[in-house]
Design a protein around this motif. Structure first.
Motif, PDB file in Angstrom:
ATOM      1  N   UNK A  55       0.700  -1.213  -0.005  1.00  0.00           N
ATOM      2  CA  UNK A  55      -0.062  -0.063   0.061  1.00  0.00           C
ATOM      3  C   UNK A  55       1.137   1.222  -0.021  1.00  0.00           C
ATOM      4  N   UNK A  56       1.901   1.111   0.723  1.00  0.00           N
ATOM      5  CA  UNK A  56       2.888   2.306   0.716  1.00  0.00           C
ATOM      6  C   UNK A  56       3.300   2.903  -0.800  1.00  0.00           C
ATOM      7  N   UNK A  57       3.934   1.795  -1.392  1.00  0.00           N
ATOM      8  CA  UNK A  57       4.467   2.270  -2.854  1.00  0.00           C
ATOM      9  C   UNK A  57       3.075   2.548  -3.576  1.00  0.00           C
ATOM     10  N   UNK A  58       1.926   1.902  -3.739  1.00  0.00           N
ATOM     11  CA  UNK A  58       0.898   2.011  -4.537  1.00  0.00           C
ATOM     12  C   UNK A  58       0.195   3.314  -4.222  1.00  0.00           C
ATOM     13  N   UNK A  59       0.076   3.622  -2.928  1.00  0.00           N
ATOM     14  CA  UNK A  59      -0.395   5.153  -2.657  1.00  0.00           C
ATOM     15  C   UNK A  59       0.704   5.998  -3.010  1.00  0.00           C
ATOM     16  N   UNK A  60       2.168   5.663  -3.006  1.00  0.00           N
ATOM     17  CA  UNK A  60       3.040   6.925  -3.220  1.00  0.00           C
ATOM     18  C   UNK A  60       2.741   7.144  -4.892  1.00  0.00           C
ATOM     19  N   UNK A  61       2.484   6.219  -5.804  1.00  0.00           N
ATOM     20  CA  UNK A  61       1.948   6.814  -7.135  1.00  0.00           C
ATOM     21  C   UNK A  61       1.032   7.851  -7.157  1.00  0.00           C
ATOM     22  N   UNK A  62      -0.203   7.772  -6.425  1.00  0.00           N
ATOM     23  CA  UNK A  62      -1.049   8.873  -6.164  1.00  0.00           C
ATOM     24  C   UNK A  62      -0.453  10.252  -5.365  1.00  0.00           C
ATOM     25  N   UNK A  63       0.428   9.941  -4.326  1.00  0.00           N
ATOM     26  CA  UNK A  63       0.711  10.824  -3.787  1.00  0.00           C
ATOM     27  C   UNK A  63       2.214  11.658  -4.463  1.00  0.00           C
ATOM     28  N   UNK A  64       2.788  11.047  -5.126  1.00  0.00           N
ATOM     29  CA  UNK A  64       3.877  11.818  -5.990  1.00  0.00           C
ATOM     30  C   UNK A  64       3.109  12.761  -7.271  1.00  0.00           C
TER      31      UNK A  64
END
Length: 675
Positions: free
Chosen positions: A608-617
């Motif tokens: 979830x952290x890297x998946x969410x980081x797509x949205x975050x970045x």
């Protein structure tokens, strides 16, 4: 117990629990009464003679369990932040009872028949969008909890849930004991050579608190790489510290992890899924095992290539010191040496500019004012759940009260590791409740009169966790099930990761990054070097994270019937298979202390952290380039996403902010994976 404070709503502002009155002996009767009360309420709904409607079934279901929610919020907080033998005993006991209670609710066939009837007729009920979402989410929860299974399968499901609840408690208690037993006790101050005066003083204070007066103790933080490894010049001390961290709880929790993975796989098979991961992601934004696997496999090769290049630089620096057997205990130390040599940036030199109180008030709170118009007033008249806990009232720009924010920043032996956000009161319109949220960190508490100086990572963590707090504070939802941070697991980290951006926003950093003695701002040249150095080590950090993620994936893509006999061997094989077997770069977590997976609900979800980081970045680029003032952008982000809870599909909320589908390019550029 007529004096039990849980048996009546709190009279305090915002429903803050009356912590001054709560004692451990109040928990058992309140929990028992809460479960009994909810089952009585459920029985009334299920036995109604009139046809099922949205109001008499779905909304009625939302109104159940008020007492249970009230006591659980406090008890779970107590178990995490200040446990003791009695609380641990209760935690183990009630994990089993609560698992059985949840099954009693969701496997009630009469109740599900009514929910199912409303769900079947939902299109013709003229419901507003939030109410329609509530029907769909309740129905999904019942189905995913086993409401449609045959009797024999439901019987086995109850057994599996009970076994998993007991194993969860066992894993957590084993880890708590291992963290305490694994603390590194040092006899002489010379063994701490290379550490700052503040760090040495903190180790001495920690030793005194733990009963090792005259010695020095480095307690273990939740992850593999311990902060002191970057400073300790004594290789043997570094080796001992990393060994204490990486090997903790392996003998006790390795078998528990294997057992839990097998139980989860069997449970997934009852629902027709090939693995626990498939069961989990079916209800997440990722949607499928293939989607997650594709992202992770795309990231591994460039991350490993970057890490190998960075490792070559570290090994060269170590060889210059005569170190020919470079190991994982050397990695943080030589990463710091190379950072200093190549970027003239000493991480320790940043700490004097990151004093906790200033970072909190002039950084975290200032950014919340800049972006969202919030103001904060400390309420010293309100009592928190621990003497270290501080209570702040949060106000809108026009002065309207929004909620309470509690801050608990310091480590203690009775507190679990890591950093997290949770809620004591969840916002919802059904009961007209405003939010009471809290953040926990595990900073080393200094001696009285000494400043609390943070690392760059700790500053980022402070902003990150407050991003979760904002998600809870801004919730503007009618129904409790859909409120606050109750969004898909692979979306919940997104708002908190976005909030990290303000730590480096020039206007915000200029306001908080000031020397704790002189008040001088962080020098501009240091800011520039920090920006240049930020990419350094990104390959190593990404590999460490991916290694932990793929361990999670390996455990939870196991098919039913496959039991791992040797957790350490399983880990080694999984990392080799994933192309991440870099001996000098250990996973961020190993299985035996990976509490995200085996205690805290992130099983098959650490991606979830890297998946969410797509949205975050992608969202950070939107904030920077949309042409709006920051305050206006903040209002859009709040209105379209932060306040929505789970009332709309997660990616629909993202599209409402950014105006399009997610783009992975900003993430790849941030992590240096574009080559």
């Amino acid at each position: 117990m007529t004096d039990n404070p849980f048996f009546a709503p709190s009279p305090l502002p915002y429903g803050l629990p009356p912590f001054a009155e709560i004692r451990a002996e109040h928990y058992r009767p309140a929990l028992e009464a809460g479960m009994a009360e909810q089952l009585t309420e459920i029985a009334r709904i299920a036995a109604k003679p009139e046809p099922a409607t949205f109001e008499n079934t779905v909304v009625a279901l939302e109104r159940t369990g008020v007492l249970l929610r009230r006591v659980l919020a406090v008890f779970e907080n107590h178990a995490a932040t200040d446990t003791n033998p009695l609380v641990q005993e209760l935690d183990a006991e009630f994990k089993l009872k609560l698992a059985a209670h949840r099954d009693a609710v969701h496997l009630d066939r009469a109740l599900f028949a009514r929910v199912d009837a409303v769900h079947a007729e939902r299109a013709g009920l003229d419901l507003d969008a939030e109410s329609l979402r509530l029907v769909e989410r309740h129905h999904s929860r019942f189905v995913r909890a086993g409401a449609q299974l045959a009797e024999d399968d439901q019987r086995r499901l109850r057994e599996l849930n009970a076994e998993l609840a007991a194993a969860t408690a066992e894993f957590g208690q084993n880890l708590h004991a291992a963290n305490a037993a694994g603390a590194l006790v040092l006899e002489h101050v010379e063994e701490l050579a290379g550490c700052s005066e503040e760090a040495i003083a903190a180790a001495a204070d920690n030793a005194w608190a733990l009963g090792y007066e005259g010695k020095y103790v480095l307690s273990l933080l939740n992850f593999t790489e311990q902060p002191a490894l970057a400073q300790l010049t004594n290789r043997e001390v570094r080796r001992r510290l990393l060994a204490a961290s990486a090997d903790r709880a392996l003998a006790t929790n390795g078998p528990v992890a294997a057992r839990m993975a097998a139980l989860r796989a069997e449970r997934a098979a009852l629902f027709g899924h090939p693995s626990h991961a498939a069961y989990v992601v079916a209800d997440e934004t990722a949607g499928s095992v293939a989607a997650v696997t594709e992202l992770l496999e795309r990231l591994v090769p460039p991350a490993v290539a970057n890490a190998e290049q960075e490792l070559a630089r570290l090994r060269a620096a170590a060889e210059a010191d005569g170190v020919t057997d470079f190991g994982p205990h050397d990695l943080p130390f030589y990463a710091e040496r190379v950072r200093l040599a190549e970027y003239d940036l000493d991480s320790a030199a940043l700490r004097p500019y990151y004093e906790l109180e200033r970072v909190l008030r002039d950084g975290v709170f200032h950014a919340a004012g800049l972006v969202y118009g919030l103001t904060f007033t400390e309420r010293t008249d309100l009592v928190g759940y621990h003497p270290d806990t501080r209570v702040f009232e949060v106000f809108e720009q026009d002065g309207r009260p929004l909620g309470l924010f509690l801050a608990d920043f310091f480590a203690r032996p009775s507190k679990r590791g890591g950093a997290w956000m949770s809620e004591l009161v969840m916002q919802n319109g059904l009961f007209d409740q405003q939010p009471v949220v809290y953040n926990n960190l595990n900073l080393t508490k200094p001696a009285p009169g000494r400043p609390v100086l943070l690392s760059d990572d700790e500053v980022r963590t402070l902003f990150h966790e407050f991003g979760h707090a904002l998600h809870g504070l801004f919730s503007a939802v009618r129904y409790p099930l859909l409120a606050s941070t109750q969004v898909p697991r692979d979306f919940v980290e997104f708002p908190s990761q976005v909030n990290e951006m303000w730590a480096n926003w020039p206007e915000v950093r200029a306001n908080y990054a000031r020397h704790h003695e002189s008040g001088d701002p962080l020098p501009a040249e240091l800011v520039d070097r920090l920006a240049e150095a930020r990419q350094f080590g990104e390959g190593l950090r990404t590999v460490s994270y991916l290694a932990a993620t793929l361990l999670d994936w390996a455990w939870h893509t196991l098919p039913a019937g496959e039991l791992v006999e040797d957790a350490a061997a399983f880990e080694a094989e999984a990392l080799e298979r994933a192309g991440l077997a870099l001996p000098a770069v250990p996973p961020r977590y190993r299985s035996a202390y990976f509490s995200h997976l085996f205690v805290h609900g992130y099983s098959a979800g650490y991606y979830a952290y890297i998946w969410s980081e797509v949205l975050d970045a992608d969202t950070v680029e939107w904030f920077r380039g949309n042409g709006r003032p920051i305050r206006e952008s903040g209002e859009v982000f709040r209105r379209e996403l932060l306040c929505r809870g789970n009332t709309v599909p997660a990616l629909a909320a993202f599209r409402a902010v950014v105006g399009r589908e997610p783009d992975t390019a900003p993430l790849l550029a941030r992590r240096g994976l574009t080559g």
